[in-house]
Scaffold this active site. Sequence first.
Site, PDB file in Angstrom:
ATOM      1  N   PRO A   2       0.665  -1.365   0.037  1.00  0.00           N
ATOM      2  CA  PRO A   2       0.028  -0.007  -0.026  1.00  0.00           C
ATOM      3  C   PRO A   2       0.706   1.402  -0.132  1.00  0.00           C
ATOM      4  O   PRO A   2       1.899   1.330   0.640  1.00  0.00           O
ATOM      5  CB  PRO A   2      -0.763  -0.255   1.349  1.00  0.00           C
ATOM      6  N   GLU A   3       0.434   2.284  -0.725  1.00  0.00           N
ATOM      7  CA  GLU A   3       1.180   3.486  -0.923  1.00  0.00           C
ATOM      8  C   GLU A   3       0.423   4.629   0.050  1.00  0.00           C
ATOM      9  O   GLU A   3      -0.387   4.088   0.818  1.00  0.00           O
ATOM     10  CB  GLU A   3       1.298   3.929  -2.226  1.00  0.00           C
ATOM     11  N   LYS A  53       4.403   5.801   4.610  1.00  0.00           N
ATOM     12  CA  LYS A  53       3.723   4.706   4.747  1.00  0.00           C
ATOM     13  C   LYS A  53       3.675   4.247   6.121  1.00  0.00           C
ATOM     14  O   LYS A  53       3.483   2.818   6.382  1.00  0.00           O
ATOM     15  CB  LYS A  53       4.402   3.707   3.874  1.00  0.00           C
ATOM     16  N   GLN A  70       4.958  -2.755   5.917  1.00  0.00           N
ATOM     17  CA  GLN A  70       5.632  -3.615   4.856  1.00  0.00           C
ATOM     18  C   GLN A  70       4.793  -4.089   3.901  1.00  0.00           C
ATOM     19  O   GLN A  70       3.620  -3.371   3.448  1.00  0.00           O
ATOM     20  CB  GLN A  70       6.699  -4.570   5.579  1.00  0.00           C
ATOM     21  N   ARG A 125      14.051  10.088   8.336  1.00  0.00           N
ATOM     22  CA  ARG A 125      14.509  10.232   7.035  1.00  0.00           C
ATOM     23  C   ARG A 125      13.468  10.301   6.025  1.00  0.00           C
ATOM     24  O   ARG A 125      13.666  10.597   4.804  1.00  0.00           O
ATOM     25  CB  ARG A 125      15.297   9.078   6.557  1.00  0.00           C
ATOM     26  N   ASN A 169       5.071   2.580  -6.201  1.00  0.00           N
ATOM     27  CA  ASN A 169       5.231   2.311  -7.476  1.00  0.00           C
ATOM     28  C   ASN A 169       4.241   2.682  -8.565  1.00  0.00           C
ATOM     29  O   ASN A 169       4.547   3.198  -9.469  1.00  0.00           O
ATOM     30  CB  ASN A 169       5.512   0.658  -7.420  1.00  0.00           C
ATOM     31  N   ARG A 262      11.903  -1.814 -10.184  1.00  0.00           N
ATOM     32  CA  ARG A 262      10.514  -2.292  -9.988  1.00  0.00           C
ATOM     33  C   ARG A 262      10.052  -1.914 -11.364  1.00  0.00           C
ATOM     34  O   ARG A 262      10.488  -1.237 -12.236  1.00  0.00           O
ATOM     35  CB  ARG A 262      10.044  -1.193  -8.957  1.00  0.00           C
TER      36      ARG A 262
END
Length: 276
Positions: A2-3, A53, A70, A125, A169, A262
């Site tokens: 999932p984004e 995420k 994840q 980050r 992606n 990807r």
Amino acid sequence: MPEGPEIHRAADRLHAAIARRKAQGVFFAFPHLESFASELTGRRIRGVEARGKAMLVRFAGDWTVFSHNQLYGRWLVVKAGSLPDTRRSLRFAIYTREHSALLYSASEIAVLHDGEIDRHPYLARLGPDPLAPGVGPAAVARRAATPRFRRRSWASLLLDQSFLAGVGNYLRSEILFFAGIHPRRRPADCSPPELQTLARAALDVTRRAYRTGGITNSSDRVTKLRRQGFAFRQYRHAVFGRDAEECWWCGCGLRRETLAGRRGYFCPTCQPATPG
Ligand SMILES: [Zn+2]
């Protein structure tokens, strides 16, 4: 995986179900977190928010539970007392009088004090999140032009959570299509107006996916394609997952290539490798 838009929508659902309620019970499957269950039980839930995420469940008294799904993690909200029909393993649960918020299969969970949030390795980050208030295109364009990012391909940059948080992606391919930029180009190859267009597309496409539940195609195009009888999976995206099909805009055959490891999709005409 999932984004950002999917995680933010899950955070909204969770927030609606458990924010401002008291946790009647808390469960952690990982032994190193077990002792926090009694610490958090009885506390009020301040709210639930997404960052990139990751998900943060904020409890009264300076406590926050960080989780990152994840590939397989999944949040489910059910009425108190009922259990969902799933064979996944439960990793973290919050039980209120009305609802149970259940996190399955996630591998990354941490209990933090509020002061530790910004130092957490994943959160520290993260770049700006297009779904956070106050993030504008000028700042994103400036960020892309900095020495840290400008010589990397857009295909690699848009997957880097330290450039923009939450983009993954499918968003990568869709953002580049709506910006008209070939995935192998770099910010260093782009004119200032192209950088602005890319930044605007990064925010617009991500926000559209959040509002619509994952549709990235333009609303005009979606309306037209629906009227013509196309199914959700066909009109959902402009290019992602549509290899060997025609571009809705120019009729060219769309391409699929492995980009920064990807699968990526683009239109060779709408996104020329060497514009001009
Ligand atoms: Zn095209």
